[in-house]
Design a protein around this motif. Structure first.
Motif, mmCIF file in Angstrom:
data_model
loop_
_atom_site.group_PDB
_atom_site.id
_atom_site.type_symbol
_atom_site.label_atom_id
_atom_site.label_comp_id
_atom_site.label_asym_id
_atom_site.label_seq_id
_atom_site.Cartn_x
_atom_site.Cartn_y
_atom_site.Cartn_z
ATOM 1 N N ARG A 54 -3.457 5.576 4.570
ATOM 2 C CA ARG A 54 -4.155 6.550 5.412
ATOM 3 C C ARG A 54 -5.664 6.496 5.177
ATOM 4 O O ARG A 54 -6.453 6.568 6.123
ATOM 5 C CB ARG A 54 -3.607 7.954 5.108
ATOM 6 C CG ARG A 54 -4.372 9.098 5.771
ATOM 7 C CD ARG A 54 -4.471 8.920 7.255
ATOM 8 N NE ARG A 54 -3.168 8.793 7.877
ATOM 9 C CZ ARG A 54 -2.986 8.406 9.130
ATOM 10 N NH1 ARG A 54 -4.014 8.087 9.868
ATOM 11 N NH2 ARG A 54 -1.760 8.302 9.623
ATOM 12 N N ARG A 55 -6.087 6.330 3.922
ATOM 13 C CA ARG A 55 -7.526 6.229 3.651
ATOM 14 C C ARG A 55 -8.116 4.979 4.298
ATOM 15 O O ARG A 55 -9.203 5.016 4.881
ATOM 16 C CB ARG A 55 -7.756 6.208 2.142
ATOM 17 C CG ARG A 55 -7.395 7.491 1.418
ATOM 18 C CD ARG A 55 -7.981 7.503 0.017
ATOM 19 N NE ARG A 55 -7.469 8.607 -0.770
ATOM 20 C CZ ARG A 55 -6.482 8.495 -1.649
ATOM 21 N NH1 ARG A 55 -5.918 7.319 -1.876
ATOM 22 N NH2 ARG A 55 -6.057 9.541 -2.329
ATOM 23 N N ALA B 11 0.904 4.234 7.077
ATOM 24 C CA ALA B 11 0.409 5.534 6.641
ATOM 25 C C ALA B 11 1.547 6.546 6.534
ATOM 26 O O ALA B 11 2.704 6.255 6.858
ATOM 27 C CB ALA B 11 -0.668 6.031 7.605
ATOM 28 N N TRP C 130 0.835 -1.195 0.000
ATOM 29 C CA TRP C 130 0.000 0.000 0.000
ATOM 30 C C TRP C 130 0.875 1.253 0.000
ATOM 31 O O TRP C 130 1.801 1.367 0.811
ATOM 32 C CB TRP C 130 -0.885 0.031 1.228
ATOM 33 C CG TRP C 130 -2.120 -0.810 1.106
ATOM 34 C CD1 TRP C 130 -2.641 -1.337 -0.037
ATOM 35 C CD2 TRP C 130 -2.968 -1.235 2.167
ATOM 36 N NE1 TRP C 130 -3.765 -2.062 0.249
ATOM 37 C CE2 TRP C 130 -3.997 -2.014 1.591
ATOM 38 C CE3 TRP C 130 -2.976 -1.030 3.540
ATOM 39 C CZ2 TRP C 130 -5.010 -2.581 2.344
ATOM 40 C CZ3 TRP C 130 -3.982 -1.593 4.292
ATOM 41 C CH2 TRP C 130 -4.985 -2.354 3.700
ATOM 42 N N ARG D 9 -8.443 5.484 8.047
ATOM 43 C CA ARG D 9 -9.593 6.312 8.434
ATOM 44 C C ARG D 9 -10.897 5.539 8.334
ATOM 45 O O ARG D 9 -11.754 5.625 9.219
ATOM 46 C CB ARG D 9 -9.638 7.555 7.547
ATOM 47 C CG ARG D 9 -8.531 8.564 7.827
ATOM 48 C CD ARG D 9 -8.570 9.702 6.839
ATOM 49 N NE ARG D 9 -7.519 10.674 7.108
ATOM 50 C CZ ARG D 9 -7.226 11.702 6.313
ATOM 51 N NH1 ARG D 9 -7.907 11.883 5.178
ATOM 52 N NH2 ARG D 9 -6.257 12.537 6.640
ATOM 53 N N ALA D 10 -11.063 4.789 7.247
ATOM 54 C CA ALA D 10 -12.295 4.000 7.098
ATOM 55 C C ALA D 10 -12.385 2.933 8.184
ATOM 56 O O ALA D 10 -13.463 2.711 8.766
ATOM 57 C CB ALA D 10 -12.332 3.362 5.711
ATOM 58 N N ARG E 118 -0.491 7.026 1.093
ATOM 59 C CA ARG E 118 -1.767 7.717 0.976
ATOM 60 C C ARG E 118 -2.945 6.751 1.072
ATOM 61 O O ARG E 118 -3.925 6.994 1.769
ATOM 62 C CB ARG E 118 -1.803 8.449 -0.362
ATOM 63 C CG ARG E 118 -2.355 9.824 -0.283
ATOM 64 C CD ARG E 118 -2.251 10.526 -1.612
ATOM 65 N NE ARG E 118 -1.935 11.908 -1.417
ATOM 66 C CZ ARG E 118 -1.787 12.774 -2.387
ATOM 67 N NH1 ARG E 118 -1.891 12.362 -3.630
ATOM 68 N NH2 ARG E 118 -1.519 14.021 -2.131
ATOM 69 N N ASP E 119 -2.860 5.629 0.357
ATOM 70 C CA ASP E 119 -3.921 4.627 0.425
ATOM 71 C C ASP E 119 -4.032 4.038 1.827
ATOM 72 O O ASP E 119 -5.134 3.754 2.305
ATOM 73 C CB ASP E 119 -3.662 3.517 -0.591
ATOM 74 C CG ASP E 119 -3.807 3.992 -2.021
ATOM 75 O OD1 ASP E 119 -4.281 5.133 -2.210
ATOM 76 O OD2 ASP E 119 -3.455 3.245 -2.952
#
Length: 905
Positions: A785-786, A815, A779, A789-790, A782-783
């Protein structure tokens, strides 16, 4: 140095005069100045009387000017005389329609004179009048309609959103007292209690309600919640859940409780053992329980294989030596050794087989450890449910992945990566461009491998797959009739899901597909008899293993057999026709569904090459409409009567039922009629979906409508609107996640109360697309981190279980600004009994590895390796140990060869 020249000279003069009179470092002077300035500014707030007001005679002194240093304008006393600068510091708040927008707006405003708590207090004060008015309006409506469950749920949602969890819990308790038979209100009440009450108060509330509850079914639900709460309680241990299960069984025996209490309570306790890593005790418990309730079987439990066990131990020791000599951090070495030993040591070992049992007593648990939980089962339904729960504890997920199946077999919290297997199977029916559609079997296998914890059945290196297959064989031998057919259908679905993980382009994948086809064919020969339904389910496996043409031929063969058999139930015929429509062409699907609905003979090969007559399709649709009207009328009458319907048993849930008529209607209906049916589903109330039969019928109807809408590019939008009513449906959850951004809030006003709360299936479905794109190790930050968060958002809603918490930890560690410790602490607070969260945390938080290992011992979870024993040895000691290990390995290999020679002779 004022911003306004009109005040500069006066400020300068005052500052020079007061420079020697006041000490700027005096805190008392600063406090007096602040109080005086605040009084003056509040007095100048009224614009109409601002000219009439005079400045106080004793104003706060001003800071002296200094030409050598820059003076911050926020502290410049001259600027404070201009009242227009005060208003940005004290903004006017307004109630926003959306809570998230209001929160973002409050964050954007600069808190110059108020801290965050003061700003929130001002906003709450501004909202209080309107919230009070809304609450009064809700109270008035509830006084007129005290039995309206939808209205109660909307009121509870409003209280939770605007007044907090305590107010929502009070409203839920009031609603449950008004409607004690309402299942939705009861579930909502205990969800809020688990989320907002301290652990001790939550446990006390459960115990109090168990004592006062009269319904045996509700008592069983409360006992299940109590066992799960004790397992996840802070400071708990492994003895508390076992004691609770024993008390529940004794209470059920005294009061003549539910006949299905023992299998369901046994599963809840086994779920805890599975999460805690106590696999030796779990396997011993299952083998003893099944031996008490069923006759002996040659297939289960499998006989020990000493040569294989010796080979596994040799590979394990070699792997451990390589890890210790690798130079990796001790925390990483401990985590990898722990996983390797857990994969090898999952079955109880005899004292004569392992000389290290004295150092690891948990390797050989005694029958006395589980004696209090052993009960013989005589009831037919309870015996079948016992087999179902044993297979679930062997990590076989219930299939199909739907809410009515979970309700029939008892809900569960995901404890491992096998929870993604139903999602991968459901994703095969998604459009090709859907983000949750696996681009290849290898990507799906990699996604599962990221979350799977040992032991697992994706390979048979340690014998766990053979143990699970033996359990399947014995379950088929121990049952008969519809029970055997239901287990066989479930097994074929499970084999199909495993086939979706094998890569046909790889030699190893082709070997796995051949093995799965052989197992399925043997099961059909042994247990299928003359039923056509298992052969239709086998057609899906055939399509995955041998190609679409082979699958289509097998499905058509099963359809002809079902149409020839007069004794074949109509629901099974309709499911066979649905499989043909899935694997064959559109024209073949129409022919199959029409013939199955009307009971017509199977079409010939020439007829299949052309479209069916419109008259045939119209007659089939009319028949589906008539049958669906009858079913819906019966369900509506039962809902209006308000009587508590009997729960659907596990056997009926695993076999097709009356809901197949709704699926056939969705396949034959035109788009306008499907939209009308979708609107009718959205208009259903909570009471309409309360009964188990109603939940199944409407859930299958929603799935069929979503699948049929794919032909007009409306599948994602339809699923997004229908998924909140059926949060445990894997297909609806996956289709809804692929909805475009402009359709994300479509139908929000029509969603039922409580729809914003996520379920385990929906939470895992939301995170499946990034797992399919790439494994966590690849990963980008940036991915990651997304995903973090989810995952954090779903974890706060208590959805997803241990797999989602593990994914959150992996994403936080990769992240842009890694914060694995935060995710680890939150995960351990949410699931303190999940052993593998501690192990994953030790890999990413090396400084906490020693403390995490101590926590495993403190909570009596399974610990296979101590960190101290994995310390690298000095050079001389390491050489001597290596020589001794090599000699022992040679001797063991010689003994194994001699054993094999004797067996051959």
């Amino acid at each position: 140095m004022s911003l306004f020249p009109a005040y500069a000279s006066k400020d300068a003069d005052d500052s020079r005069d007061l420079a020697g009179k006041f000490d700027l470092e005096d805190q008392d002077w600063q406090q007096d100045a602040t109080d005086s300035r605040e009084k003056f500014l509040l007095a100048s707030d009224d614009e109409d009387n601002s000219k009439a007001q005079e400045e106080p005679s004793q104003t706060a002194p001003h800071s002296p000017l200094c030409q050598d240093f820059y003076l911050d304008t926020k502290i410049d006393r001259g600027n404070l005389r201009v009242s227009t600068l005060y208003y940005p510091g004290r903004p006017q708040y307004s109630v926003a329609g959306d809570e998230r927008e209001a929160r973002r707006a409050r964050k954007r405003r600069a808190c110059r004179y108020f801290d965050a708590d003061s700003t929130a207090a001002v906003a709450d004060a501004a909202d209080d009048a309107e919230v009070t008015a809304r609450v009064a309006a809700f109270r008035g409506m509830l006084a007129d309609n005290p039995c309206d469950e939808d209205l109660w749920l909307r009121f509870i949602d409003f209280q939770e959103r605007w007044r907090g969890g305590a107010a929502a819990l009070a409203a839920a308790e009031e609603a449950a007292a008004r409607r004690p038979a309402a299942r939705a209100l009861r579930l909502e009440r205990w969800r809020l209690a688990a989320a907002h009450l301290p652990a001790d108060r939550y446990l006390a509330a459960l115990r109090d309600h168990i004592r006062t509850e009269k319904s045996s079914r509700v008592q069983l639900e409360l006992w299940e919640r109590l066992v799960r709460a004790l397992a996840a309680a802070p400071g708990g241990d492994a003895a508390a859940p076992a004691a609770a299960v024993g008390a529940a069984l004794a209470h059920s025996a005294r009061g003549g409780g539910c006949a299905l209490a023992y299998p369901r309570l046994l599963f809840v306790y086994g779920e805890f053992l599975q999460a805690a890593g106590l696999w030796e005790r779990l396997v011993l418990l299952l083998e003893l329980v099944l031996a008490m309730s069923f006759p002996p079987s040659e297939a289960f439990p499998p006989r020990p294989n000493p040569p294989r066990a010796a080979a596994v131990e040799r590979r394990l020791r070699q792997h451990e030596d390589e890890l210790i000599a690798s130079g990796l951090p001790l925390s990483t070495v401990w985590a990898r050794v722990e996983r390797a030993r857990a994969a090898a040591h999952w079955r109880p070992a005899a004292a004569a087989d392992d000389a290290e049992l004295a150092a690891d007593p948990q390797r050989a648990p005694l029958a006395a450890d589980v004696a209090e939980l052993l009960r013989p089962v005589a009831d037919a339904r309870a015996r079948f449910l016992l087999l179902v729960q044993a297979l679930r504890l062997a990590k076989v997920p219930p299939l199909p992945a739907a809410g009515y199946v979970l309700r029939a077999v008892g809900g569960a919290v995901p404890t491992g990566g096998e929870a993604l297997l139903p999602l991968v199977r459901a994703a095969r029916r998604l459009p090709a461009a859907h983000p949750a559609r696996a681009p290849s079997p290898a990507s799906a296998a990699t996604a599962l491998a990221a979350l799977v914890d040992p032991p697992h059945y994706f390979s048979d290196d340690t014998g766990f797959l053979s143990w699970v297959e033996g359990l399947w064989e014995a379950a088929g031998d121990w049952t008969g009739g519809s029970h055997r057919l239901a287990l066989l259908c479930w097994r074929l679905r499970w084999l199909h899901a495993l086939a979706l993980l094998a890569e046909p382009a790889d030699e190893r994948g082709r070997a796995e597909l051949r093995r799965l086809r052989g197992v399925a064919r043997a099961a059909l020969r042994q247990h299928a008899g003359g039923a056509a339904l298992p052969f239709a389910l086998f057609a899906r496996l055939e399509a995955a293993a041998a190609g679409p043409r082979a699958g289509r031929a097998a499905a058509l063969h099963a359809l002809r057999a079902a149409l020839r058999d007069a004794a074949c139930p109509v629901a099974q015929r309709l499911l066979v026709a649905r499989v043909v429509s899935e694997l064959g062409a559109a024209v073949e699907g129409q022919w199959a569904v029409a013939c199955a609905v009307l009971g017509r003979a199977a079409p010939s090969d020439d007829e299949l090459s052309g479209a069916p007559p419109p008259r045939l399709l119209a007659d089939a649709l009319n028949e589906c409409e008539r049958r669906c009207d009858e079913v819906e009328r019966t369900l509506a009458e039962a809902a209006r009567a308000g009587e508590e319907a009997a729960e659907e048993d596990a056997c009926a849930a695993l076999l097709p039922g009356a809901a197949e008529w709704a699926g056939a209607r969705a396949l034959l209906a035109p788009p306008a009629r499907r939209r009308e049916l979708c609107d009718r589903l959205l208009a259903l109330s909570v009471r309409d979906l309360a009964a188990a039969a109603a939940e199944r019928y409407y859930e299958q109807s929603a799935c069929a409508l979503a699948r049929a809408a794919a032909a007009h590019q409306r599948a994602a939008r339809t699923a997004r609107a229908l998924a909140p009513r059926h949060p445990h449906s894997a297909l609806l959850a996956l289709l809804g996640e692929g909805a475009p951004l402009w359709a994300r809030d479509a139908g929000a006003e029509a969603r039922p109360a409580g729809a914003r709360r996520a379920a385990h299936c929906a939470a895992l479905a939301a995170l499946l697309p990034p797992l399919l794109r790439a494994p966590p190790a690849r990963w980008p930050p940036r991915d990651a981190r997304r995903v973090a968060r989810a995952a954090r958002r779903h974890a706060r809603a208590a959805a997803g279980g241990a797999p989602l918490l593990a994914l959150w930890l992996e994403a936080e560690a990769r992240a842009e600004r890694p914060a694995p410790a935060r995710a680890l602490y939150a995960a351990l607070d949410a699931a303190p009994h999940a052993k593998w969260l501690y192990v994953r945390g030790a890999q990413w938080c090396g400084a906490e590895a020693a403390a995490l290992a101590d926590l495993l011992l403190e909570r009596q979870l399974r610990l296979h390796a101590l960190r101290d024993e994995l310390e690298p040895l000095p050079a001389a000691a390491a050489a001597a140990t290596a020589a001794a290990t090599a000699a022992a390995t040679t001797a063991a290999a010689t003994d194994t060869d001699r054993t094999l020679d004797r067996e051959d002779i």
